[in-house]
Write an enzyme that holds these catalytic residues in place. Structure first.
Site, PDB file in Angstrom:
ATOM      1  N   ARG A  38       0.839  -1.187   0.000  1.00 39.72           N
ATOM      2  CA  ARG A  38       0.000   0.000   0.000  1.00 39.72           C
ATOM      3  C   ARG A  38       0.882   1.248   0.000  1.00 39.72           C
ATOM      4  NH1 ARG A  38      -2.289   3.186   4.914  1.00 39.72           N
ATOM      5  NH2 ARG A  38      -3.739   4.623   3.909  1.00 39.72           N
ATOM      6  N   ARG A  76      -6.153  15.761  13.256  1.00 32.10           N
ATOM      7  CA  ARG A  76      -6.093  16.714  12.145  1.00 32.10           C
ATOM      8  C   ARG A  76      -7.329  17.611  12.152  1.00 32.10           C
ATOM      9  NH1 ARG A  76      -4.750  12.458   7.424  1.00 32.10           N
ATOM     10  NH2 ARG A  76      -4.428  10.923   9.068  1.00 32.10           N
TER      11      ARG A  76
END
Length: 399
Positions: free
Chosen positions: A87, A238
């Site tokens: 990935r 975030r």
């Protein structure tokens, strides 16, 4: 023969082993060396057993790959790996589909690493280690950004000087694409629909990182993450989307430098920043239910941003046939699903609270009367990577 999947993070390495057709998962686990303990822990689960091991000499992905292969060999599963799927978070403009890894690909990945400095370098280290220890295997890169290569220009071009796009490549890339692609295909299966028909889906990937995507007829129309994974929904640490003027103010009036802003927006904001408690949603839930005001505020902000995003994506789709909850929070928090769906009956989405409380993977949580379906889909990124790796393996052998 088998296919190994490696999902590298900055301080973790997830792995999964599949049969050569990528149908059956033979083993899976994770190594996490960002712990309070002096020893690094490896978890392994097979079809018949699970185990944990600890070592004190693992400090990076290179060491972790060697350890994983040693553990798999000990249970007679590591000797016949014919392909490895990796990935990669950011493929930039170079890669729009899964790709066989060679030296040229590695060089391109090095160049794009500046766009994902926390994710791509560990993935590159993992690839090189896997190539060293499995030199006869085929290695494939599967990109989180690839699913969004089909975004229309109106979705990936920002309303900024067009020269920034032309000269600097600033555009929306989108992330969590492997998860969104898997969940959209699985949702079609659960609903008994063809993936490439007119099926309108909103996929909410809600974990420590959060994103939502509108998928129509198997293609993404819009997604919330942008040039970086910072844009969009509020997340664990975030901020998600905020007024860019805040950053200009802090730089001009408060002497913030780019490093301070990066640290604040990526690591000290979101659920952690608002609650002051944790980035772990489970702890936010507990504190909110205990009447902690900042935890309640964090819950409300998180919920309302998800609701408004679902609404805006529904407008682009012209309606919703299926709303999907997935990833850590989406799959495991009945309270969050309930809070989000509370305002969605106007879209024809009605949650069955009994089903919601006893939910299991890949099920429909909507009432019988609901015009659109509400699905809980267990995201299986490693399975998707294995599928794509197997596809390229077959393609290479047929040439």
């Amino acid at each position: 023969m088998s296919i190994l999947v490696l999902n590298a993070g900055s301080s973790t390495l997830k792995y999964a082993l599949f049969d050569e057709l990528a149908h059956e998962q033979l083993a899976r686990g994770v190594i996490d060396w960002q712990t309070q303990s002096e020893k690094v822990r490896l978890e392994l689960q097979t079809q018949s057993a699970s185990q944990t091991q600890s070592r004190s000499d693992i400090s990076n992905n290179r060491d972790a790959v060697k350890w994983i292969l040693h553990v798999l060999a000990d249970i007679n599963l590591g000797e016949s790996i014919r392909a490895v799927g990796h990935r990669i978070v950011h493929g930039g403009t170079y890669f729009c589909q899964p790709t066989l890894i060679n030296e040229q690909v590695l060089q391109s990945l090095e160049q794009v690493s500046k766009l994902a400095p926390l994710h791509n370098p560990p993935a590159l280290m993992t690839i090189k280690a896997a190539q060293k220890y499995l030199p006869e295997a085929m290695h494939v890169a599967v990109f989180d950004t690839a699913f969004f290569a089909d975004l229309p220009p109106s979705a990936y071009v920002y309303p900024i000087p067009y020269e920034w796009y032309e000269q600097y490549g600033i555009r929306r890339f989108g992330f969590h694409g492997i998860s969104h692609q898997y969940c959209s295909t699985r949702a079609a299966e659960v609903l008994g629909r063809q993936y490439d028909d007119s099926l309108r889906l909103v996929i909410c990937h809600l974990g420590n990182g959060c994103s939502a995507t509108a998928v129509h007829g198997g293609r993404p129309l819009a997604t919330t993450m942008g040039f970086t994974p910072l844009e969009g929904l509020m997340m664990g640490t975030r901020s998600g989307s905020i007024d860019p003027g805040i950053l200009i103010y802090l730089m001009k009036q408060k002497d913030f430098d780019p490093e301070q802003l990066d640290q604040s927006l990526n690591h000290q904001s979101g659920l952690l920043g608002v609650s002051g408690i944790s980035s772990d949603f489970r702890q936010i839930e507990q504190a909110s239910q205990a009447k902690n005001e900042r935890a309640q505020l964090a819950m409300k902000l998180f919920t309302e941003r998800i609701q408004s995003t679902i609404g805006s994506l529904a407008v682009l789709l012209g309606g919703i046939d299926g709303l999907v909850f997935t990833a850590g929070i989406g799959e495991h928090s009945p309270l969050l699903r309930s809070c989000v769906c509370d305002k969605l009956p106007f879209l024809g989405l009605k949650l069955d609270e009994v089903k919601n409380q006893s939910a299991h993977a890949d099920c429909d949580l909507a009432t019988i009367q609901s015009a659109g379906r509400i699905l809980l889909i267990q995201t299986r990124e490693e399975h998707m990577i294995a599928r794509e790796t197997e596809r390229l393996l077959e393609l290479s052998q047929s040439r």
